[in-house]
Design an enzyme around this catalytic site. Structure first.
Site, mmCIF file in Angstrom:
data_model
loop_
_atom_site.group_PDB
_atom_site.id
_atom_site.type_symbol
_atom_site.label_atom_id
_atom_site.label_comp_id
_atom_site.label_asym_id
_atom_site.label_seq_id
_atom_site.Cartn_x
_atom_site.Cartn_y
_atom_site.Cartn_z
ATOM 1 N N PRO A 204 0.903 -1.171 -0.053
ATOM 2 C CA PRO A 204 0.065 -0.167 0.185
ATOM 3 C C PRO A 204 0.744 1.278 0.059
ATOM 4 O O PRO A 204 1.825 1.151 0.686
ATOM 5 C CB PRO A 204 -0.816 -0.106 1.122
ATOM 6 C CG PRO A 204 -1.034 -1.559 1.586
ATOM 7 C CD PRO A 204 0.240 -2.129 1.015
ATOM 8 N N CYS A 205 0.382 2.312 -0.892
ATOM 9 C CA CYS A 205 1.372 3.178 -1.196
ATOM 10 C C CYS A 205 0.541 4.858 -0.725
ATOM 11 O O CYS A 205 1.248 5.706 -1.108
ATOM 12 C CB CYS A 205 1.700 3.378 -2.555
ATOM 13 S SG CYS A 205 0.356 3.348 -3.601
ATOM 14 N N GLN A 206 -0.682 4.621 -0.151
ATOM 15 C CA GLN A 206 -1.163 5.812 0.132
ATOM 16 C C GLN A 206 -0.209 7.072 1.023
ATOM 17 O O GLN A 206 -0.250 8.110 0.715
ATOM 18 C CB GLN A 206 -2.578 5.683 0.937
ATOM 19 C CG GLN A 206 -3.456 4.937 0.185
ATOM 20 C CD GLN A 206 -3.265 3.662 0.447
ATOM 21 O OE1 GLN A 206 -2.338 2.973 0.713
ATOM 22 N NE2 GLN A 206 -4.418 2.773 0.280
ATOM 23 N N LEU A 208 2.760 7.512 0.818
ATOM 24 C CA LEU A 208 3.923 7.694 -0.311
ATOM 25 C C LEU A 208 3.475 8.674 -1.290
ATOM 26 O O LEU A 208 4.154 9.346 -1.901
ATOM 27 C CB LEU A 208 4.751 6.711 -0.763
ATOM 28 C CG LEU A 208 5.659 6.042 0.332
ATOM 29 C CD1 LEU A 208 6.160 4.842 -0.145
ATOM 30 C CD2 LEU A 208 6.538 6.787 1.193
ATOM 31 N N ASN A 253 5.438 0.300 -6.941
ATOM 32 C CA ASN A 253 4.929 1.579 -6.239
ATOM 33 C C ASN A 253 4.846 2.586 -6.670
ATOM 34 O O ASN A 253 5.294 3.116 -7.987
ATOM 35 C CB ASN A 253 5.706 1.271 -4.850
ATOM 36 C CG ASN A 253 4.992 1.378 -3.716
ATOM 37 O OD1 ASN A 253 4.197 2.847 -3.343
ATOM 38 N ND2 ASN A 253 5.251 0.735 -2.597
#
Length: 558
Positions: A204-206, A208, A253
């Site tokens: 999960p990249c929220q 960043l 990502n």
């Protein structure tokens, strides 16, 4: 066909008419009537019971023991499936029999028999495991190459439901809904797959992403990306790599992964590479490389830049396999950049508030090279998840219909031309000299690729306003209609992410957008699979002590 929008004639009138037709009794007439008006009513028929048995909702032994209506099971079926399909299911049961459903049948994904047929096929391709799988975009792309995805996990129930529905070849129990921090990933993968050839995933990249960082800072002045649990979820990925030692690893990502976090001097990508390099000290290490990949170069009609990280086990590199940097360079790229118009060709052109979960009609006209090359419109004659927002706020409609032109943002409305509509931009877009967050309102250009499709579309689609096709793409004054100035639909977002039209998203309307925005475009997954497949199929497997067991066979409790 449906009578849903036909008229307000009393039901009794219709029933009297139907019963005049030879062979239709009054009970049949009432069922036919209510079905035609999209009421969730099932016919009483032995073949319907057989269909429910195919779906795993009735034990075969109970078909003969029980008689009469099974209302609880009928309700369960209606709740479990996309609601408008119940009519097709009931009709299918009558015309084709409970277990008969071929590969061209529109309801095949919803039948257990279809899933079991796929699971019982020979599976001799290189094996893959997908961590943080989401709705299955990366797995879907790999499946279009030689790879056999055997196991996947995600924490979001809607994403897992979508993944299971669209990947019938994987048993239900091998698509896990759970938290990677609470599950022994390596053990579960060993028990199902053994040692996979490749391990893929996008943690999960929220935290960043630019949008996610704005959101978190807005509510917490002390917020730090480095303290966000989501920032270090990649460690679960690395730990699984350490225990399983797959031949190749792939991580995807957001671009923020390679950016310095504030003034800390820290980049998350450096943490990832450092942890992977430490694996050299414990045995088989990896040659690791990354790059920022613009998805338009891969033939996707969307300006989407993502970090792709490849790792090739060093013993394979020593066997004259390509190293990670060479594999990244070998990813096939396109000479042509595809536009929104090419991406959406063939889809019904909706007005505000039109569409639905399932549409019985598809768009007309020729299909673009993008659609034809990737067979995006094959596999179904229906149109799923194609629902347009109503945009009930008068302010939004004024901006869409009068203030915005293709390519304009809220900043242009605020400071461009004569500022006639500046009063409708009620949020901070910066100054005339320095723009900030100007894309909260944005009208797209049919002739250009889309901006990055994001999960934030679940909130609103004001930054992804599609202008009326018949005014701005194909001039036709008679068909032009400003009510087609509206936010993109989930199906349109899925097309721009390169999902095929037969890929059905489950959950709520907002959940569809989140799943699509968080996904890896399947075409990107396909291109990644194409360059990695030769590495894993032309290499020898070194001896490494692991507690492995054979993969599970197809099971009937899917």
């Amino acid at each position: 066909m449906t009578l849903k929008e036909f008229s307000r004639v009393q039901y009794r009138t219709y029933v009297d008419f139907f019963t005049e037709i030879r062979g239709i009794q009054e009970g049949d007439a009432w069922w036919l009537l209510q079905t035609a008006f999209d009421k969730p009513v099932w016919p009483v028929d032995q073949q319907v019971d057989e269909l429910l048995c195919s779906l795993g909702l009735i034990d075969p032994a109970d078909i003969q023991r029980e008689v009469g209506r099974r209302r609880k099971l009928e309700d369960k079926l209606i709740d479990r499936q996309i609601a408008p399909l119940y009519r097709a299911l009931a009709t299918h049961a009558i015309t084709a029999g409970g277990d008969v459903c071929g590969e061209t049948c529109e309801i095949r994904k919803f039948l257990l028999t279809h899933r079991l047929r796929h699971q019982q096929r020979d599976r001799d391709g290189p094996t893959a495991v997908d961590l943080f799988a989401g709705a299955g975009g990366l797995s879907s792309g790999l499946r279009q190459t030689e790879f056999d995805v055997r196991w996947a996990i995600d924490i979001d129930p809607d994403s897992v439901a979508t993944y299971r529905l669209n990947h019938p070849e994987i048993p239900h129990e091998d698509v896990v809904c759970g938290d990677v921090q609470e599950i022994d990933l390596a053990q579960q993968i060993r028990e199902t797959v053994g040692r996979p050839d490749i391990l893929v995933g996008g943690p999960p990249c929220q935290s960043l992403s630019q949008a996610g960082y704005r959101s978190r800072r807005a509510g917490d002045e002390d917020y730090s990306i480095l303290d966000d649990d989501r920032t270090t979820l990649y460690t679960q990925y690395v730990q699984t790599v350490e225990e399983l030692r797959p031949k190749v690893i792939v991580m995807e990502n957001v671009e923020g992964m390679i950016n310095e976090v504030g003034d800390t001097g820290v980049r998350v990508i450096d943490w990832v590479i450092e942890d992977l390099e430490l694996l050299d000290e414990t045995g088989l290490g990896y040659d690791v490389e990354y790059r920022v990949q613009d998805m338009t170069e891969l033939g996707i009609p969307q300006k989407r830049e993502r970090v792709l990280l490849f790792g090739v086990r060093k013993d394979l590199v020593e066997q004259n396999s390509s190293n990670a940097a060479e594999l990244l360079d070998e990813i096939p790229v396109e000479d042509e950049t595809y536009s929104i118009q090419q991406g959406l060709s063939g889809l019904p052109r909706l007005r505000r508030g039109e569409g639905g979960k399932v549409l019985s009609k598809v768009g007309r006209g020729s299909k673009s090279d993008y659609v034809n090359t990737h067979r995006l419109n094959s596999g179904t004659s229906l149109c799923f998840n194609h629902l347009a927002r109503e945009h009930p706020m008068e302010k939004d409609r004024i901006l869409f219909d009068e203030a915005l032109e293709p390519g304009d943002t809220g900043w242009d409305v605020k400071y461009g031309s004569d500022g006639e509509y500046a009063e409708y931009i009620e949020y901070d877009v910066g100054t005339a000299e320095e723009q900030r967050f100007g894309d909260k309102y944005r009208m797209l250009r049919w002739s250009k690729p889309a901006p990055t499709i994001v999960a934030h579309l679940a909130k609103d689609a004001n930054g992804y306003v599609l202008p009326d096709f018949y005014e701005h793409a194909y001039s036709d004054e008679e068909r032009s209609d400003p009510s087609r100035n509206r936010g993109i639909t989930p199906r349109e977002a899925a097309r721009l992410q390169s999902f095929s039209d037969e890929y059905i998203f489950l959950g709520s309307f907002t959940s569809w957008f989140r799943q699509i925005g968080n996904a890896v475009p399947p075409v990107a997954g396909k291109r990644i699979g194409q360059v990695i497949e030769p590495v894993v199929t032309n290499s020898e497997q070194p001896t490494l002590k692991t507690d492995t067991s054979p993969a599970n066979e197809a099971v009937s409790d899917d």
